[in-house]
Design an enzyme around this catalytic site. Structure first.
Site, PDB file in Angstrom:
ATOM      1  N   LYS A  83       0.858  -1.193   0.000  1.00 21.59           N
ATOM      2  CA  LYS A  83       0.000   0.000   0.000  1.00 21.59           C
ATOM      3  C   LYS A  83       0.891   1.239   0.000  1.00 21.59           C
ATOM      4  O   LYS A  83       1.804   1.352   0.824  1.00 21.59           O
ATOM      5  CB  LYS A  83      -0.876  -0.009   1.261  1.00 21.59           C
TER       6      LYS A  83
HETATM    7  O1  G3P Z   1      -8.341   1.315   4.566  1.00 18.41           O
HETATM    8  C1  G3P Z   1      -8.621   2.667   4.827  1.00 18.41           C
HETATM    9  C2  G3P Z   1      -9.554   2.752   5.978  1.00 18.41           C
HETATM   10  O2  G3P Z   1      -9.028   2.018   7.068  1.00 18.41           O
HETATM   11  C3  G3P Z   1      -9.805   4.164   6.447  1.00 18.41           C
HETATM   12  O3  G3P Z   1     -10.981   4.122   7.195  1.00 18.41           O
HETATM   13  O4  G3P Z   1     -12.536   4.835   8.982  1.00 18.41           O
HETATM   14  O5  G3P Z   1     -10.098   5.548   9.051  1.00 18.41           O
HETATM   15  O6  G3P Z   1     -11.671   6.524   7.336  1.00 18.41           O
HETATM   16  P1  G3P Z   1     -11.331   5.306   8.201  1.00 18.41           P
END
Ligand code: G3P
Length: 219
Positions: A83
């Site tokens: 990533k």
């Molecule tokens: O993979 C990306 C994801 O983990 C981000 O999620 O909830 O931190 O916006 P969030």
């Protein structure tokens, strides 16, 4: 649409994998910190739990160091997907790694133009963050629609991996648009099974079955 579990929680991944509900896993530095586990060790354990891609994110910001970090990460297992952030250095690293046959997930995508660059850099996946879009008053799902249209216009192979998924409606809308993958917390995957009419139907079946006085297990 493929479901990836967006977590580094081993028991949660194991439970979903055993039920055949996850096709891959995504982690990021915040999820690793939340897990309290060693990054390389937990990634190795996750790679043993699922056959599909397991995204492991570099933390460097410059291309040269990203490549060095990616070299460490991709040696963990064959299903490691590197990533990288949607920056020029991340795109350079993406091009280099995919050119060597390594899967790359370009993350922190917040615009269709960024997604266009990820596809041109040969990304395996692009991760547009819908929840953070919504959190800031934008329409995250319209971003997914735009990316789907653009990718189809030019037959890009890059898969749209909808990330920052907050609830079942994000999953439904992503599937309607034709996203390739949705990555979501295990709790969101589980909520997809919930429906009040299912609960009511089960209750009714149990009540009616009870009137028969019968059992299926009779030995
Ligand atoms: O993979 C990306 C994801 O983990 C981000 O999620 O909830 O931190 O916006 P969030």
């Amino acid at each position: 649409m493929k479901f990836f579990a967006d977590t580094a929680d081993i028991p949660a991944i194991r439970e979903l994998a055993e039920a055949g509900l996850v096709d891959g896993v995504t982690t990021n530095p915040s999820l690793i910190a939340k897990s309290g586990a060693d990054f390389l060790e937990v990634t190795r354990e996750i790679c043993g739990l699922v056959d599909g891609p397991v995204s492991a994110e570099v933390v460097a910001l410059d291309h040269a160091t990203m490549l060095r970090e990616a070299e460490v990460l991709r040696k963990i297992a064959d299903n490691v997907c590197i990533k990288v952030p949607l920056t020029i250095d991340g795109l350079k690293t993406c091009r280099a790694l995919t050119g060597e046959g390594t899967m790359v997930n370009v993350t922190l995508c917040f615009s269709a133009n960024q997604a266009l660059l990820a596809a041109k850099a040969g990304a395996t996946f692009v991760s547009p963050f819908v929840g953070r879009h919504d959190d800031n008053g934008f329409d995250g799902m319209s971003l997914i629609s735009d990316i789907r249209l653009i990718y189809d216009n030019y037959a890009f192979d890059t898969e749209i991996l909808v990330a920052s998924v907050r609830h079942a409606t994000h999953v439904l809308e992503a599937a309607r648009i034709g996203a390739d993958v949705a990555t979501m917390p295990p709790a969101v995957i589980k909520t997809l099974a919930n429906h009040v009419l299912t609960d009511k139907g089960l209750e009714g079946f149990a009540t009616d079955w009870g009137t028969t006085g019968q059992t299926i297990l009779r030995d």
